[in-house]
Motif scaffolding. Sequence first.
Motif, PDB file in Angstrom:
ATOM      1  N   GLY A 284      -0.537   1.611  10.592  1.00  0.00           N
ATOM      2  CA  GLY A 284       0.481   2.459   9.989  1.00  0.00           C
ATOM      3  C   GLY A 284       1.476   1.772   9.084  1.00  0.00           C
ATOM      4  O   GLY A 284       2.596   2.261   8.928  1.00  0.00           O
ATOM      5  N   ILE A 285       1.096   0.646   8.460  1.00  0.00           N
ATOM      6  CA  ILE A 285       2.014  -0.067   7.579  1.00  0.00           C
ATOM      7  C   ILE A 285       1.472  -0.045   6.148  1.00  0.00           C
ATOM      8  O   ILE A 285       0.333  -0.441   5.902  1.00  0.00           O
ATOM      9  CB  ILE A 285       2.202  -1.536   8.010  1.00  0.00           C
ATOM     10  N   THR A 286       2.313   0.407   5.219  1.00  0.00           N
ATOM     11  CA  THR A 286       2.046   0.255   3.794  1.00  0.00           C
ATOM     12  C   THR A 286       2.902  -0.893   3.290  1.00  0.00           C
ATOM     13  O   THR A 286       4.129  -0.888   3.481  1.00  0.00           O
ATOM     14  CB  THR A 286       2.392   1.528   3.011  1.00  0.00           C
ATOM     15  N   THR A 287       2.294  -1.884   2.682  1.00  0.00           N
ATOM     16  CA  THR A 287       3.026  -3.074   2.251  1.00  0.00           C
ATOM     17  C   THR A 287       3.780  -2.817   0.949  1.00  0.00           C
ATOM     18  O   THR A 287       3.443  -1.920   0.174  1.00  0.00           O
ATOM     19  CB  THR A 287       2.068  -4.261   2.055  1.00  0.00           C
ATOM     20  N   TYR A 288       4.804  -3.645   0.726  1.00  0.00           N
ATOM     21  CA  TYR A 288       5.560  -3.650  -0.529  1.00  0.00           C
ATOM     22  C   TYR A 288       5.553  -5.077  -1.067  1.00  0.00           C
ATOM     23  O   TYR A 288       6.007  -5.998  -0.383  1.00  0.00           O
ATOM     24  CB  TYR A 288       6.983  -3.129  -0.317  1.00  0.00           C
ATOM     25  N   ALA A 289       5.028  -5.236  -2.281  1.00  0.00           N
ATOM     26  CA  ALA A 289       4.929  -6.560  -2.908  1.00  0.00           C
ATOM     27  C   ALA A 289       5.841  -6.592  -4.125  1.00  0.00           C
ATOM     28  O   ALA A 289       5.773  -5.692  -4.978  1.00  0.00           O
ATOM     29  CB  ALA A 289       3.488  -6.842  -3.320  1.00  0.00           C
ATOM     30  N   ASP A 290       6.698  -7.605  -4.226  1.00  0.00           N
ATOM     31  CA  ASP A 290       7.698  -7.664  -5.292  1.00  0.00           C
ATOM     32  C   ASP A 290       8.537  -6.388  -5.324  1.00  0.00           C
ATOM     33  O   ASP A 290       8.983  -5.941  -6.385  1.00  0.00           O
ATOM     34  CB  ASP A 290       7.040  -7.884  -6.661  1.00  0.00           C
ATOM     35  N   GLY A 291       8.727  -5.775  -4.163  1.00  0.00           N
ATOM     36  CA  GLY A 291       9.500  -4.549  -4.065  1.00  0.00           C
ATOM     37  C   GLY A 291       8.751  -3.292  -4.450  1.00  0.00           C
ATOM     38  O   GLY A 291       9.321  -2.191  -4.406  1.00  0.00           O
ATOM     39  N   LEU A 297      -2.124  -1.968   5.192  1.00  0.00           N
ATOM     40  CA  LEU A 297      -2.773  -2.945   6.061  1.00  0.00           C
ATOM     41  C   LEU A 297      -4.045  -2.338   6.630  1.00  0.00           C
ATOM     42  O   LEU A 297      -4.116  -1.121   6.833  1.00  0.00           O
ATOM     43  CB  LEU A 297      -1.827  -3.358   7.185  1.00  0.00           C
ATOM     44  N   PRO A 298      -5.078  -3.165   6.882  1.00  0.00           N
ATOM     45  CA  PRO A 298      -5.099  -4.623   6.793  1.00  0.00           C
ATOM     46  C   PRO A 298      -5.320  -5.128   5.361  1.00  0.00           C
ATOM     47  O   PRO A 298      -5.967  -4.459   4.551  1.00  0.00           O
ATOM     48  CB  PRO A 298      -6.289  -4.999   7.680  1.00  0.00           C
ATOM     49  N   VAL A 299      -4.791  -6.333   5.102  1.00  0.00           N
ATOM     50  CA  VAL A 299      -4.994  -7.002   3.823  1.00  0.00           C
ATOM     51  C   VAL A 299      -5.255  -8.485   4.075  1.00  0.00           C
ATOM     52  O   VAL A 299      -4.876  -9.036   5.113  1.00  0.00           O
ATOM     53  CB  VAL A 299      -3.785  -6.863   2.874  1.00  0.00           C
ATOM     54  N   THR A 300      -5.887  -9.095   3.102  1.00  0.00           N
ATOM     55  CA  THR A 300      -6.045 -10.548   3.067  1.00  0.00           C
ATOM     56  C   THR A 300      -5.267 -11.058   1.870  1.00  0.00           C
ATOM     57  O   THR A 300      -5.418 -10.546   0.753  1.00  0.00           O
ATOM     58  CB  THR A 300      -7.524 -10.952   2.937  1.00  0.00           C
ATOM     59  N   ILE A 301      -4.418 -12.044   2.097  1.00  0.00           N
ATOM     60  CA  ILE A 301      -3.564 -12.603   1.046  1.00  0.00           C
ATOM     61  C   ILE A 301      -3.943 -14.071   0.864  1.00  0.00           C
ATOM     62  O   ILE A 301      -3.996 -14.831   1.834  1.00  0.00           O
ATOM     63  CB  ILE A 301      -2.072 -12.486   1.409  1.00  0.00           C
TER      64      ILE A 301
END
Length: 312
Positions: A284-291, A297-301
Amino acid sequence: MLPVTADDHPTGPHAGGPVVVLTNPTAGRGRHRAVLPRLLDGLAAAGRPVRLLSASSPGEAEAACRTAVADGAGALVAIGGDGTVHLALQAAAGTGVPFGAVPAGTGNDFALDTGFPADPLAAVAVIAEALRAGRTHALDLARMTGVDGTHRWYGAVLAAGFDAIVNERANRMRWPRGPRRYDLAILVELARLRPRRYTLRLDGEPHELDAVLVAVGNCPTYGGGMRICPDADPTDGLLDVVVAGRVNRRTLVRVKPRIYRGTHLSHPLVRSYRARTVELTAEGITTYADGERSLDLPVTITAVPGALRLLR
């Protein structure tokens, strides 16, 4: 200060192309709109043609940047905040096209963390001088990959915990407008605060943990100067991961001001890690990158050394 190395004077197909500029006139509540002609004149002082991109939405802006790079842009310059930089990075990453960031937004974390002056005119002067000298610095970027194979780049920090949840809440709200909407979203999510179960794989090593905040930094700061990953270095080929564990509301409110100084890492419930590749999973998480709203999720960075040629 970023180091200068022998390969910081590149020659190649980008040398003769125009300086392409992406700008967001509403960034920083429009306070730098009147100075835009002077910023463009400052870039033109490098002796190169300057072309201002036209776009009416973030999607159009990103597409315009990609087209400009494909058509032989000699450099790409973003004038605005972290959101504007984020859109332009999607086009410049991995191409060798020199890139400059002019801080003219509410949050200018990437530009300031990578050494550009806070004053937009001074930043343009730095970029113009680098263009004249043919000088760039190699800079790492972070590349995200979603479960469907979608790729996104970011330059500063990925938020994947409480701050991402607050942003998601604020973006769903229609009232109030302006900064008060974000403040209200914080209050709502503080009332709902609970640790979530995360799975981290750091260079293949698994970590199961409960946390309220997870950030993955290529650079130290996010949110307009919060040093969430204070030891992150965008030239070391690594990502810094900062995790706040089973923190209650009172503790989170007390610790959060320390993030501006970068002293929160000494708190016993805060842990930090360093890795080249970070696999991050939670429900249940949506990421924020550079705002900016990014991948679920899931993601690979992955840290990608030298993915950007910075005009400094």
